[in-house]
Design a protein around this motif. Sequence first.
Motif, short mmCIF file in Angstrom:
data_model
loop_
_atom_site.label_atom_id
_atom_site.label_comp_id
_atom_site.label_asym_id
_atom_site.label_seq_id
_atom_site.Cartn_x
_atom_site.Cartn_y
_atom_site.Cartn_z
N LEU A 291 0.83 -1.21 0.00
CA LEU A 291 0.00 0.00 0.00
C LEU A 291 0.86 1.26 0.00
O LEU A 291 0.47 2.29 -0.57
N SER A 292 2.04 1.19 0.63
CA SER A 292 2.92 2.37 0.62
C SER A 292 3.44 2.65 -0.78
O SER A 292 3.61 3.82 -1.16
N LEU A 293 3.72 1.59 -1.57
CA LEU A 293 4.12 1.82 -2.96
C LEU A 293 3.03 2.56 -3.72
O LEU A 293 3.32 3.42 -4.57
N MET A 294 1.79 2.21 -3.42
CA MET A 294 0.67 2.84 -4.12
C MET A 294 0.41 4.26 -3.64
O MET A 294 0.01 5.13 -4.41
N THR A 295 0.68 4.52 -2.35
CA THR A 295 0.38 5.82 -1.77
C THR A 295 1.51 6.83 -2.00
O THR A 295 1.28 8.05 -2.00
N LEU A 296 2.73 6.32 -2.18
CA LEU A 296 3.91 7.18 -2.28
C LEU A 296 3.78 8.26 -3.37
O LEU A 296 4.05 9.44 -3.11
N PRO A 297 3.40 7.92 -4.61
CA PRO A 297 3.27 8.98 -5.63
C PRO A 297 2.28 10.08 -5.23
O PRO A 297 2.52 11.26 -5.49
N THR A 298 1.18 9.67 -4.60
CA THR A 298 0.18 10.67 -4.18
C THR A 298 0.78 11.64 -3.17
O THR A 298 0.59 12.86 -3.27
N ILE A 299 1.53 11.11 -2.19
CA ILE A 299 2.11 11.98 -1.16
C ILE A 299 3.17 12.90 -1.78
O ILE A 299 3.26 14.08 -1.42
N ILE A 300 3.95 12.38 -2.72
CA ILE A 300 4.96 13.23 -3.36
C ILE A 300 4.30 14.38 -4.11
O ILE A 300 4.71 15.54 -4.00
N ILE A 301 3.26 14.06 -4.86
CA ILE A 301 2.58 15.11 -5.65
C ILE A 301 1.94 16.15 -4.72
O ILE A 301 2.08 17.36 -4.94
N VAL A 302 1.27 15.68 -3.68
CA VAL A 302 0.62 16.61 -2.75
C VAL A 302 1.65 17.46 -2.01
O VAL A 302 1.46 18.68 -1.83
N THR A 303 2.76 16.85 -1.60
CA THR A 303 3.79 17.60 -0.88
C THR A 303 4.42 18.66 -1.78
O THR A 303 4.66 19.80 -1.34
N ARG A 304 4.69 18.32 -3.02
CA ARG A 304 5.26 19.31 -3.93
C ARG A 304 4.30 20.49 -4.15
O ARG A 304 4.72 21.64 -4.19
N ALA A 305 3.02 20.17 -4.28
CA ALA A 305 2.04 21.25 -4.44
C ALA A 305 1.98 22.13 -3.20
O ALA A 305 1.86 23.37 -3.31
N SER A 306 2.10 21.52 -2.02
CA SER A 306 2.08 22.31 -0.78
C SER A 306 3.33 23.16 -0.65
O SER A 306 3.26 24.31 -0.17
N LEU A 307 4.47 22.63 -1.06
CA LEU A 307 5.71 23.41 -1.00
C LEU A 307 5.65 24.59 -1.97
O LEU A 307 6.12 25.70 -1.66
N LYS A 308 5.07 24.37 -3.14
CA LYS A 308 4.94 25.46 -4.11
C LYS A 308 4.02 26.56 -3.61
O LYS A 308 4.17 27.73 -3.98
N ALA A 309 3.06 26.18 -2.77
CA ALA A 309 2.09 27.16 -2.29
C ALA A 309 2.68 28.12 -1.26
O ALA A 309 2.08 29.16 -0.96
N VAL A 310 3.83 27.76 -0.68
CA VAL A 310 4.47 28.67 0.29
C VAL A 310 5.05 29.86 -0.48
O VAL A 310 5.81 29.67 -1.43
N PRO A 311 4.73 31.08 -0.11
CA PRO A 311 5.20 32.25 -0.87
C PRO A 311 6.73 32.33 -0.93
O PRO A 311 7.40 32.01 0.06
N PRO A 312 7.29 32.74 -2.06
CA PRO A 312 8.76 32.87 -2.16
C PRO A 312 9.32 33.86 -1.16
O PRO A 312 10.49 33.76 -0.79
N SER A 313 8.51 34.82 -0.73
CA SER A 313 9.02 35.81 0.23
C SER A 313 9.46 35.16 1.53
O SER A 313 10.37 35.67 2.21
N ILE A 314 8.84 34.02 1.91
CA ILE A 314 9.26 33.31 3.13
C ILE A 314 10.69 32.82 2.98
O ILE A 314 11.54 32.99 3.87
N ARG A 315 10.96 32.20 1.83
CA ARG A 315 12.32 31.69 1.58
C ARG A 315 13.31 32.86 1.51
O ARG A 315 14.40 32.81 2.10
N GLU A 316 12.94 33.90 0.76
CA GLU A 316 13.85 35.03 0.58
C GLU A 316 14.14 35.73 1.91
O GLU A 316 15.28 36.13 2.19
N GLY A 317 13.11 35.86 2.74
CA GLY A 317 13.31 36.50 4.03
C GLY A 317 14.24 35.71 4.92
O GLY A 317 15.14 36.26 5.58
#
Length: 430
Positions: A291-317
């Motif tokens: 089940l982890s093999l099946m769930t892994l792609p979903t978590i990667i995609i969701v995590t990348r989308a969540s990381l992208k949603a963090v404003p660049p100003s947070i990183r730059e600051g």
Amino acid sequence: MSTADMTLPAKFDWSSEAATARRKRRHRADRRLRRLGIGAIVIAIGLLSILITSLAATGYRAFVQTMVTVPVYIDPQFVKEDDPAKGNYRAIVKGTLASLFPDVTSPGEQRALGQLLTNNTQFFIRDRVVADPSIIGKTIEMTVPVSDPFDQLEKGVLSRSLPENQRKINDMQIGWFDALAAEGRISTPFNWGLFFNSDSRFPELAGLAGAIVGSLYALLVCFLISFPVGIAAAVYLEEFAPKNKWTDLIEVNINNLAAVPSIVFGLLGLAVFLNFFGLPRSAPLVGGMVLSLMTLPTIIIVTRASLKAVPPSIREGALGMGASRHQVIAHHVLPLALPGILTGTIIGLAQALGETAPLLLIGMNAFITSPPGGLMDASTALPTQIFIWADSPERGFVDRTSAAILVLLGFLILMNITAIFLRQRLERTW
């Protein structure tokens, strides 16, 4: 083009008949699209309502169980105080029924009378005596399940109007059952055994305890593997990986893996975990890894989308304050992206909870009569338990199949409610 040739277009007449007709056509198209959308939602809700109603109409009967209270005389002739576990409890059951119906004397009628109680009545009496040997020589009141045909009779599934040769129980047995009901010995309490019993070949005793424990073990393994690995992979791909054709290839394959049918992951687990590594069949550990093999792609995609949603100003600051790259990720970006990551993870786990095909291929559909004691013990899961019951010929398993589906839907709804709560509780807006 000369300036003289650049003439302004003539003023458009919005009130003309042609413009009015085009405007009406657009409005009609808008209304038509809106009605189609509403119609699709109504159809979806209607089909879901039909499904839930159908399940509830048959499954509610499994949440109650027909029981009979009988006086049981623990005859010292059949049970010895020095070893109560090895008594002749079958004879005690026979004597109990004989005391209720002394007129039944022929062997055939006695066998028919014995079919009234569940087949495991002797074991219930044995457990009671082993727990309290002081009841040997006394008469106690015990409440035990009736056998499945009488349970179906009490619930109205088995019609009394059917000809005798088309019923599993004859008129004489129905008369005995009615006599017990007239004495107030028949009751239909809530069926706790549905949740606390393991699987059984007798519908009146079958429960979901083994499947629930097996599913929880498998989900635990799935979470422990897919959550950290998925987040690590997503952080590397989103924050550190160079943008070249190799990372593009990896991203395309991850997106494709999220759409691969679950049975393919089951075949992979069968070939790798069972055949190559020799891990035990039917174990929750193997189920969780598949089940982890099946769930892994979903978590990667969701995590990348969540990381992208963090404003660049947070990183730059953070970088401007002198933080290193990993400090920016660990102290600022990941905590802010965590609500979206948790929501996606819970939804991925909920999807894994309902998967059947990969668990069937690794043998988690075995007949297991006790909950697993660990990750390596043989076990079933909720979807495979439903599969097993749906394939059973006894009428009582039809009700239990619907009830098990309702229980599984209850778990899925609970997990989705948890995801919504976490998102609303932890989500931040910028």
